[in-house]
Design an enzyme around this catalytic site. Structure first.
Site, PDB file in Angstrom:
ATOM      1  CG  LEU A   1      -9.247   7.203  -2.890  1.00 10.52           C
ATOM      2  CD1 LEU A   1      -9.209   8.713  -2.732  1.00 10.52           C
ATOM      3  CD2 LEU A   1      -7.837   6.644  -2.736  1.00 10.52           C
ATOM      4  N   GLY A   2     -12.130   3.564  -1.264  1.00 12.64           N
ATOM      5  CA  GLY A   2     -12.818   2.806  -0.223  1.00 12.64           C
ATOM      6  C   GLY A   2     -13.874   3.589   0.539  1.00 12.64           C
ATOM      7  CB  SER A   3     -16.102   6.458  -0.309  1.00 15.93           C
ATOM      8  OG  SER A   3     -16.600   5.937  -1.520  1.00 15.93           O
ATOM      9  CB  SER A   4     -18.961   1.892  -0.400  1.00 20.21           C
ATOM     10  OG  SER A   4     -18.030   0.971  -0.895  1.00 20.21           O
ATOM     11  CB  ALA A   5     -14.933  -0.148   2.722  1.00 23.09           C
ATOM     12  CB  ALA A   6     -14.729   4.686   4.951  1.00 21.69           C
TER      13      ALA A   6
ATOM     14  CG  ASP B   1     -11.942  -1.456  -0.531  1.00 21.02           C
ATOM     15  OD1 ASP B   1     -10.831  -1.901  -0.871  1.00 21.02           O
ATOM     16  OD2 ASP B   1     -12.659  -0.773  -1.280  1.00 21.02           O
TER      17      ASP B   1
ATOM     18  N   GLY C   1     -16.244   6.803  -5.618  1.00 17.41           N
ATOM     19  CA  GLY C   1     -15.939   6.313  -6.960  1.00 17.41           C
ATOM     20  C   GLY C   1     -14.498   6.551  -7.378  1.00 17.41           C
TER      21      GLY C   1
ATOM     22  N   PRO D   1     -13.566  11.155  -1.541  1.00 22.01           N
ATOM     23  CG  PRO D   1     -12.069  11.502  -3.306  1.00 22.01           C
ATOM     24  CD  PRO D   1     -12.153  11.433  -1.811  1.00 22.01           C
TER      25      PRO D   1
HETATM   26  C1  MEV Z   1     -10.081  -2.702  -6.678  1.00 21.31           C
HETATM   27  O1  MEV Z   1      -9.981  -1.654  -5.712  1.00 21.31           O
HETATM   28  C2  MEV Z   1      -8.927  -3.659  -6.545  1.00 21.31           C
HETATM   29  C3  MEV Z   1      -9.027  -4.901  -7.415  1.00 21.31           C
HETATM   30  O2  MEV Z   1      -7.858  -5.681  -7.151  1.00 21.31           O
HETATM   31  C4  MEV Z   1     -10.264  -5.694  -7.085  1.00 21.31           C
HETATM   32  C5  MEV Z   1     -10.279  -6.338  -5.720  1.00 21.31           C
HETATM   33  O3  MEV Z   1      -9.255  -6.589  -5.121  1.00 21.31           O
HETATM   34  O4  MEV Z   1     -11.411  -6.603  -5.270  1.00 21.31           O
HETATM   35  C6  MEV Z   1      -9.031  -4.567  -8.872  1.00 21.31           C
END
Ligand code: MEV
Length: 328
Positions: free
Chosen positions: A117-122, A163, A114, A112
């Protein structure tokens, strides 16, 4: 001709926010991924479709133009969804395609957006890998991770490499900004349930909020960040030893500390406590907070916790993915 690559999403187990202050974080790659398929296109432009988000668009790489085709956007956050196309556009910049045609790119997304869970990085990592393969360009994981981080920087203005690193390498990683990611060798199973709210948190705003608090109360917040570091380092030992009970307890302590930084919400708290009531041995928000997701660590209790969280918000089970980016 066709090239396809997949890359996993991630969940931060320990150390969000404190990692911004030079402390360590521990994250895992999860078995939910982005799969990017590149085929020869039928027009001059590159066509992109992300069916799970109802996002369809075309990219003119020479002119740097993205044209979204408004099919049936998610009404909650259309611009956010369309923004995903920017990551793909920037990821393609790294490849010198010698083509007399555009590309046809399909992204299948199990993560999902936003939800922290790192969707844009994946998506970025999988696009870079698929495009490299399409253009017969061999890239090491190190190169992919570096390029993917640069793409996130270009699109977001600022981004931690966390991410993109996790998505590239997979498994458990112990991460600091100074040293990057070190893979933790462990056979530990990591059955988690993710509960996520439909309202994403704004990472930039949450980081700024914590910064403001730390400047206002340095003698209080700095020791909290130090304790977060100790929690993460103790968790690292427990993960290596496979001590599930201790990992759960440390997750609960980390949640209390994150709450004290002001990044918790009522919705997240509800899911955190309900998952513990349903048998999770540890639960905490994951990512920036202010909305987004929680993770519940629930060996032997996945079904009970899943049902409880699905009654409150959206939830799904994940486990660790030892694989990072993969050519398919
Ligand atoms: C965000 O997923 C995690 C934070 O520690 C920010 C970051 O590490 O870039 C809040």
């Amino acid at each position: 001709m066709k090239a396809r690559a997949s890359a996993p999403g991630k969940a931060i187990l320990f150390g969000e926010h404190s990692v911004v202050y030079g402390k360590p974080a521990i994250a895992i790659a999860v078995d939910k991924k982005a799969v990017v398929t590149i085929r020869e296109g039928t027009t001059d432009h590159t066509q992109v479709k992300i069916p799970e988000l109802n996002v369809y668009g075309s990219i003119d790489n020479d002119k740097g133009i993205i044209t979204p085709q408004d099919e049936d956007f998610n009404p909650v956050s259309p611009s956010f969804n369309v923004g995903i196309l920017e990551y793909i556009q920037h990821a393609l910049h790294y490849h010198k395609f010698k083509l007399d045609h555009g590309l046809d790119i399909t992204v299948n997304l199990e993560i999902p957006i936003g939800a922290g869970l790192g969707s844009s990085a994946a998506i970025t990592v999988a696009t870079i890998a698929a495009a490299a393969s399409y253009s017969n360009n061999q890239l090491s994981r190190e190169e992919i991770a570096k390029m993917a981080h640069q793409v996130e920087m270009n699109v977001q203005g600022r981004a931690s490499p966390l991410d993109t690193t996790i998505s590239t390498y997979g498994g458990f990683s112990y991460f600091t900004h100074s040293e990057g990611a070190v893979k933790l060798e462990t056979d530990l199973e990591m059955p988690l349930v993710v509960g996520y709210t439909s309202q994403p948190g704004n990472t930039g705003e949450l980081i700024a909020m914590v910064k403001k608090l730390s400047l206002k109360h340095p003698s209080v917040i700095n020791p909290i960040l130090d304790i977060m570091e100790t929690v993460t380092n103790n968790a690292r030992e427990s993960i290596i030893k496979g001590d599930q009970q201790k990992i759960g307890e440390l997750m609960n302590i980390n949640q209390g500390l994150l709450d004290s930084l002001g990044v918790n919400t009522l919705e997240l708290s509800k899911m955190v406590y309900e998952s513990r009531n349903a048998g999770a041995i540890g639960s905490k928000l994951t990512g920036a907070g202010g909305g987004g997701s929680i993770i519940a660590y629930c060996p032997g209790k996945t079904q009970e916790v899943l049902e409880k969280l699905q009654n409150i918000e959206n939830a799904f089970p994940v486990t660790i993915s030892s694989q990072g980016v993969m050519m398919l």
